[in-house]
Write an enzyme that holds these catalytic residues in place. Structure first.
Site, mmCIF file in Angstrom:
data_model
loop_
_atom_site.group_PDB
_atom_site.id
_atom_site.type_symbol
_atom_site.label_atom_id
_atom_site.label_comp_id
_atom_site.label_asym_id
_atom_site.label_seq_id
_atom_site.Cartn_x
_atom_site.Cartn_y
_atom_site.Cartn_z
ATOM 1 N N LEU A 71 -2.032 2.500 18.476
ATOM 2 C CA LEU A 71 -1.565 3.812 18.944
ATOM 3 C C LEU A 71 -2.454 4.282 20.097
ATOM 4 O O LEU A 71 -3.651 4.009 20.130
ATOM 5 C CB LEU A 71 -1.607 4.815 17.791
ATOM 6 C CG LEU A 71 -0.673 4.464 16.618
ATOM 7 C CD1 LEU A 71 -0.897 5.423 15.453
ATOM 8 C CD2 LEU A 71 0.795 4.480 17.049
ATOM 9 N N HIS A 125 -8.011 -0.820 5.948
ATOM 10 C CA HIS A 125 -8.392 -2.086 6.579
ATOM 11 C C HIS A 125 -8.972 -3.004 5.505
ATOM 12 O O HIS A 125 -9.835 -2.581 4.725
ATOM 13 C CB HIS A 125 -9.423 -1.824 7.679
ATOM 14 C CG HIS A 125 -9.798 -3.069 8.412
ATOM 15 N ND1 HIS A 125 -8.931 -3.686 9.299
ATOM 16 C CD2 HIS A 125 -10.905 -3.837 8.375
ATOM 17 C CE1 HIS A 125 -9.511 -4.784 9.769
ATOM 18 N NE2 HIS A 125 -10.709 -4.895 9.232
ATOM 19 N N ASN A 136 0.842 -1.209 0.000
ATOM 20 C CA ASN A 136 0.000 0.000 0.000
ATOM 21 C C ASN A 136 0.872 1.253 0.000
ATOM 22 O O ASN A 136 0.540 2.248 -0.652
ATOM 23 C CB ASN A 136 -0.951 0.000 1.201
ATOM 24 C CG ASN A 136 -2.169 -0.853 0.939
ATOM 25 O OD1 ASN A 136 -3.024 -0.483 0.140
ATOM 26 N ND2 ASN A 136 -2.239 -2.023 1.572
ATOM 27 N N MET A 185 1.441 -2.433 12.381
ATOM 28 C CA MET A 185 0.859 -3.393 13.317
ATOM 29 C C MET A 185 1.056 -3.008 14.791
ATOM 30 O O MET A 185 1.307 -3.873 15.633
ATOM 31 C CB MET A 185 1.443 -4.792 13.053
ATOM 32 C CG MET A 185 1.196 -5.297 11.645
ATOM 33 S SD MET A 185 -0.554 -5.345 11.192
ATOM 34 C CE MET A 185 -1.047 -6.817 12.079
ATOM 35 N N ARG A 186 0.954 -1.730 15.104
ATOM 36 C CA ARG A 186 0.992 -1.297 16.500
ATOM 37 C C ARG A 186 -0.262 -0.501 16.777
ATOM 38 O O ARG A 186 -0.673 0.328 15.943
ATOM 39 C CB ARG A 186 2.191 -0.378 16.792
ATOM 40 C CG ARG A 186 3.539 -0.937 16.508
ATOM 41 C CD ARG A 186 3.881 -2.177 17.278
ATOM 42 N NE ARG A 186 3.966 -1.998 18.704
ATOM 43 C CZ ARG A 186 4.085 -3.018 19.563
ATOM 44 N NH1 ARG A 186 4.101 -4.258 19.119
ATOM 45 N NH2 ARG A 186 4.175 -2.803 20.855
ATOM 46 N N ASN A 213 -6.156 5.131 7.943
ATOM 47 C CA ASN A 213 -5.753 3.723 8.011
ATOM 48 C C ASN A 213 -6.479 2.968 6.908
ATOM 49 O O ASN A 213 -7.573 3.359 6.498
ATOM 50 C CB ASN A 213 -6.135 3.124 9.370
ATOM 51 C CG ASN A 213 -5.733 1.656 9.484
ATOM 52 O OD1 ASN A 213 -4.626 1.275 9.095
ATOM 53 N ND2 ASN A 213 -6.623 0.823 10.007
ATOM 54 N N GLU A 228 -5.939 -5.460 -4.577
ATOM 55 C CA GLU A 228 -6.066 -4.569 -5.754
ATOM 56 C C GLU A 228 -6.975 -3.386 -5.429
ATOM 57 O O GLU A 228 -6.718 -2.256 -5.847
ATOM 58 C CB GLU A 228 -6.647 -5.335 -6.944
ATOM 59 C CG GLU A 228 -5.658 -6.287 -7.587
ATOM 60 C CD GLU A 228 -6.284 -7.072 -8.733
ATOM 61 O OE1 GLU A 228 -7.296 -6.614 -9.298
ATOM 62 O OE2 GLU A 228 -5.744 -8.151 -9.047
HETATM 63 C C1 GRF Z 1 -3.084 -4.773 3.983
HETATM 64 O O1 GRF Z 1 -3.986 -5.769 3.673
HETATM 65 C C2 GRF Z 1 -3.714 -3.730 4.855
HETATM 66 O O2 GRF Z 1 -5.043 -3.499 4.551
HETATM 67 C C3 GRF Z 1 -3.608 -4.347 6.217
HETATM 68 O O3 GRF Z 1 -2.351 -4.973 6.227
HETATM 69 C C4 GRF Z 1 -1.968 -5.287 4.895
HETATM 70 C C5 GRF Z 1 -0.664 -4.613 4.634
HETATM 71 O O4 GRF Z 1 -0.159 -4.920 3.356
HETATM 72 N N1 GRF Z 1 -3.812 -3.366 7.243
HETATM 73 P P1 GRF Z 1 1.004 -4.049 2.744
HETATM 74 O O5 GRF Z 1 2.130 -4.010 3.784
HETATM 75 O O6 GRF Z 1 0.481 -2.682 2.441
HETATM 76 O O7 GRF Z 1 1.432 -4.789 1.516
#
Ligand code: GRF
Length: 205
Positions: A96, A112, A16, A93-94, A110, A175
């Protein structure tokens, strides 16, 4: 154009993040990715960011032990040092603290991998398949103290296919993610989407 300065916070792969970096290359894009921060020194996304010539910083949460306030202080200092306007969490992955989230209220997004408010938390694709939903997707939302909550900025869905696996679903949702995150950041940077102090979203086009 006076582009907004954006930090992308990652913990892993960073696809992303890459989608945001690519989108921001467009001359008319209202934001530039000025910084990538990872809480993990080994996050693969860091190398991709560096290859793209983006400044990177590691704020390794393990070095701070249980002291979350000190970790967040270091994080905030990095954002401050790079004069960041907006923050995009992208696989960060923290959790806040409410203090930091409130400080960045209306300025932090964010992504999701589910159609919020469905399937907050982890393993969203597996849970969507188990629940037998017909549609699944991804959401970009403002960050508020509650996890995976907050006003929705962008959302896109897809039809779940017969015989779909967690992996095929994850790939198809990804995607969508890569499409909607740049769109949401554009709306934020252009001031077309704001969050009011009460947490209520106002979207104007
Ligand atoms: C993605 O699916 C995002 O929505 C989720 O964790 C994943 C991270 O993928 N929170 P990347 O590191 O952006 O490839």
């Amino acid at each position: 154009m006076n582009k907004k300065r954006v930090a992308v916070l990652i913990s892993g792969r960073g696809s992303n993040m890459t989608a945001l970096i690519e989108a921001a290359k467009a001359r008319d894009y209202p934001a530039e990715i000025a910084l990538v921060v990872s809480n993990r020194p080994d996050a693969p996304g860091l190398a991709s960011a560096r290859e793209g010539g983006i400044a990177t910083t590691v704020v390794d949460h393990e070095l701070f032990g249980e002291d979350r306030a000190a970790f967040e202080h270091a994080l905030d200092e990095a954002l401050e040092a790079h004069r960041i306007d907006f923050v995009c969490l992208a696989g960060f992955m923290r959790l806040l603290s409410p203090r930091l989230v409130k400080r960045w209220s209306g300025k932090m997004l964010n992504i999701h991998p589910a159609l919020l408010p469905q399937f907050k938390g982890l393993h969203t694709h597996r849970r969507a398949l188990e629940a037998g939903v017909k549609r699944h997707g991804a959401t970009v939302h403002f960050v508020v103290p509650e996890m995976d909550a907050g006003p929705i900025v962008e959302q896109e869905s897809l039809a779940v296919h017969q015989g779909e696996t967690e992996d095929t679903l994850a790939a198809r949702v990804l995607e969508i993610e890569h499409r909607i995150y740049p769109r949401a950041l554009r709306a934020l940077a252009e001031g077309r989407v704001t969050i009011t102090p009460s947490g209520e979203e106002r979207l104007t086009h």
